[in-house]
Design a protein around this motif. Sequence first.
Motif, PDB file in Angstrom:
ATOM      1  N   SER A   1       0.857  -1.180   0.000  1.00 31.84           N
ATOM      2  CA  SER A   1       0.000   0.000   0.000  1.00 31.84           C
ATOM      3  C   SER A   1       0.894   1.231   0.000  1.00 31.84           C
ATOM      4  O   SER A   1       1.661   1.436   0.941  1.00 31.84           O
ATOM      5  N   ILE A   2       0.811   2.023  -1.050  1.00 29.75           N
ATOM      6  CA  ILE A   2       1.692   3.178  -1.197  1.00 29.75           C
ATOM      7  C   ILE A   2       0.867   4.453  -1.227  1.00 29.75           C
ATOM      8  O   ILE A   2      -0.076   4.579  -2.003  1.00 29.75           O
ATOM      9  N   SER A   3       1.239   5.384  -0.350  1.00 30.28           N
ATOM     10  CA  SER A   3       0.556   6.678  -0.311  1.00 30.28           C
ATOM     11  C   SER A   3       1.476   7.774  -0.832  1.00 30.28           C
ATOM     12  O   SER A   3       2.692   7.688  -0.720  1.00 30.28           O
TER      13      SER A   3
ATOM     14  N   VAL B   1       6.856  -1.966  -7.031  1.00 35.10           N
ATOM     15  CA  VAL B   1       6.943  -0.744  -6.220  1.00 35.10           C
ATOM     16  C   VAL B   1       7.838   0.296  -6.906  1.00 35.10           C
ATOM     17  O   VAL B   1       7.495   1.485  -6.950  1.00 35.10           O
ATOM     18  N   MET B   2       8.957  -0.141  -7.463  1.00 37.21           N
ATOM     19  CA  MET B   2       9.834   0.800  -8.157  1.00 37.21           C
ATOM     20  C   MET B   2       9.151   1.370  -9.393  1.00 37.21           C
ATOM     21  O   MET B   2       9.304   2.558  -9.717  1.00 37.21           O
ATOM     22  N   THR B   3       8.365   0.538 -10.083  1.00 47.61           N
ATOM     23  CA  THR B   3       7.628   1.019 -11.251  1.00 47.61           C
ATOM     24  C   THR B   3       6.582   2.046 -10.823  1.00 47.61           C
ATOM     25  O   THR B   3       6.435   3.095 -11.460  1.00 47.61           O
TER      26      THR B   3
ATOM     27  N   GLU C   1      -1.816  -0.979 -14.658  1.00 47.36           N
ATOM     28  CA  GLU C   1      -2.505  -2.171 -15.159  1.00 47.36           C
ATOM     29  C   GLU C   1      -2.067  -2.512 -16.577  1.00 47.36           C
ATOM     30  O   GLU C   1      -1.995  -3.689 -16.949  1.00 47.36           O
ATOM     31  N   LYS C   2      -1.763  -1.489 -17.379  1.00 53.29           N
ATOM     32  CA  LYS C   2      -1.266  -1.742 -18.733  1.00 53.29           C
ATOM     33  C   LYS C   2       0.086  -2.439 -18.706  1.00 53.29           C
ATOM     34  O   LYS C   2       0.469  -3.110 -19.672  1.00 53.29           O
ATOM     35  N   MET C   3       0.815  -2.288 -17.599  1.00 50.86           N
ATOM     36  CA  MET C   3       2.114  -2.929 -17.451  1.00 50.86           C
ATOM     37  C   MET C   3       2.011  -4.258 -16.717  1.00 50.86           C
ATOM     38  O   MET C   3       3.019  -4.830 -16.288  1.00 50.86           O
ATOM     39  N   GLY C   4       0.788  -4.755 -16.546  1.00 52.66           N
ATOM     40  CA  GLY C   4       0.594  -6.051 -15.928  1.00 52.66           C
ATOM     41  C   GLY C   4       0.633  -6.044 -14.418  1.00 52.66           C
ATOM     42  O   GLY C   4       0.768  -7.104 -13.797  1.00 52.66           O
ATOM     43  N   ILE C   5       0.508  -4.877 -13.795  1.00 49.09           N
ATOM     44  CA  ILE C   5       0.547  -4.765 -12.338  1.00 49.09           C
ATOM     45  C   ILE C   5      -0.881  -4.669 -11.824  1.00 49.09           C
ATOM     46  O   ILE C   5      -1.598  -3.712 -12.128  1.00 49.09           O
ATOM     47  N   GLY C   6      -1.297  -5.655 -11.048  1.00 45.70           N
ATOM     48  CA  GLY C   6      -2.659  -5.687 -10.538  1.00 45.70           C
ATOM     49  C   GLY C   6      -2.885  -4.689  -9.410  1.00 45.70           C
ATOM     50  O   GLY C   6      -2.038  -4.527  -8.535  1.00 45.70           O
ATOM     51  N   ILE C   7      -4.041  -4.030  -9.430  1.00 48.09           N
ATOM     52  CA  ILE C   7      -4.404  -3.043  -8.412  1.00 48.09           C
ATOM     53  C   ILE C   7      -5.683  -3.502  -7.710  1.00 48.09           C
ATOM     54  O   ILE C   7      -6.649  -3.899  -8.361  1.00 48.09           O
ATOM     55  N   GLU C   8      -5.688  -3.445  -6.377  1.00 48.24           N
ATOM     56  CA  GLU C   8      -6.879  -3.817  -5.614  1.00 48.24           C
ATOM     57  C   GLU C   8      -7.724  -2.603  -5.244  1.00 48.24           C
ATOM     58  O   GLU C   8      -8.935  -2.609  -5.397  1.00 48.24           O
TER      59      GLU C   8
ATOM     60  N   ILE D   1      -2.723   3.927  -3.320  1.00 49.29           N
ATOM     61  CA  ILE D   1      -2.985   2.871  -4.291  1.00 49.29           C
ATOM     62  C   ILE D   1      -2.441   1.574  -3.713  1.00 49.29           C
ATOM     63  O   ILE D   1      -1.275   1.511  -3.302  1.00 49.29           O
ATOM     64  N   ASP D   2      -3.277   0.537  -3.654  1.00 50.64           N
ATOM     65  CA  ASP D   2      -2.891  -0.754  -3.099  1.00 50.64           C
ATOM     66  C   ASP D   2      -2.721  -1.752  -4.236  1.00 50.64           C
ATOM     67  O   ASP D   2      -3.672  -2.013  -4.985  1.00 50.64           O
ATOM     68  N   MET D   3      -1.532  -2.310  -4.347  1.00 47.92           N
ATOM     69  CA  MET D   3      -1.246  -3.270  -5.407  1.00 47.92           C
ATOM     70  C   MET D   3      -1.602  -4.687  -4.978  1.00 47.92           C
ATOM     71  O   MET D   3      -1.439  -5.052  -3.810  1.00 47.92           O
ATOM     72  N   ARG D   4      -2.075  -5.475  -5.918  1.00 46.70           N
ATOM     73  CA  ARG D   4      -2.472  -6.858  -5.633  1.00 46.70           C
ATOM     74  C   ARG D   4      -1.244  -7.693  -5.277  1.00 46.70           C
ATOM     75  O   ARG D   4      -0.171  -7.524  -5.843  1.00 46.70           O
ATOM     76  N   TYR D   5      -1.438  -8.609  -4.322  1.00 52.62           N
ATOM     77  CA  TYR D   5      -0.326  -9.413  -3.824  1.00 52.62           C
ATOM     78  C   TYR D   5       0.314 -10.266  -4.921  1.00 52.62           C
ATOM     79  O   TYR D   5      -0.322 -10.721  -5.853  1.00 52.62           O
ATOM     80  N   THR D   6       1.633 -10.478  -4.771  1.00 52.36           N
ATOM     81  CA  THR D   6       2.403 -11.337  -5.665  1.00 52.36           C
ATOM     82  C   THR D   6       3.669 -11.743  -4.920  1.00 52.36           C
ATOM     83  O   THR D   6       3.827 -11.433  -3.737  1.00 52.36           O
TER      84      THR D   6
END
Length: 217
Positions: free
Chosen positions: A142-144, A212-214, A178-185, A198-203
């Motif tokens: 989760s990144i603010s 995270v760097m992206t 999402e266009k880069m294949g990174i899932g968002i919850e 923005i909270d990214m889907r677990y992996t």
Amino acid sequence: MPKKDQKTESKEYVLKMAKENDVRFIRLWFTDILGTLKSFAISIDELEGALDEGMGFDGSSIEGFARMTKSDMVAKPDPDTFQILPWRPLEHNAVARMFCDILKPGGQPFEGDPRYVLKRNLKKSSRFRLHILPLGLNWSSSISRFQRDRNAGFRRYFDMTTLDAATDLRRNTVITLEKMGIGIEYSHHEVAPSQHEIDMRYTDALTMADNVMTYRL
């Protein structure tokens, strides 16, 4: 006919995708020991060689990497991280990126490469089966960030108000990831004024670190 190994298949996939998407430049990404994203670009003509042998660079100018007397380093791109950058032209001379592992000139991993440090510790946790890092554990993030907007003094956690530039930026960020294949919850306004999350889907941990760097960029 000999069976192809996974590395060969990954390399062929990258070369195929680069050709199909008319990629002209590939940005090679890595981080210094402070977590700052570093990047240099190679042309499409150098891609196959980079995948096989990596690309040399001066490590003495990277924070924490090498002394002047031992400055040679090699950035070896990870083909599993190949992605087209959606904020660059998508037709004619597209730009892609790959995260790199940093190697010594002889091909050994560089101990100060944060990506290698993470891989090494994940391997340790697997070997010792630590309870705090159970096998197969996935990671979320989760990144603010704080984004100036005209409603900053009035908005709080989960508030829904008239659309403004900050909301649009949050939306566009999600779409780009999402266009880069990174899932968002989730994406929402956070507790503090002008704070957006923005909270990214677990992996898996390594993929999440790359994600995270992206996101930060």
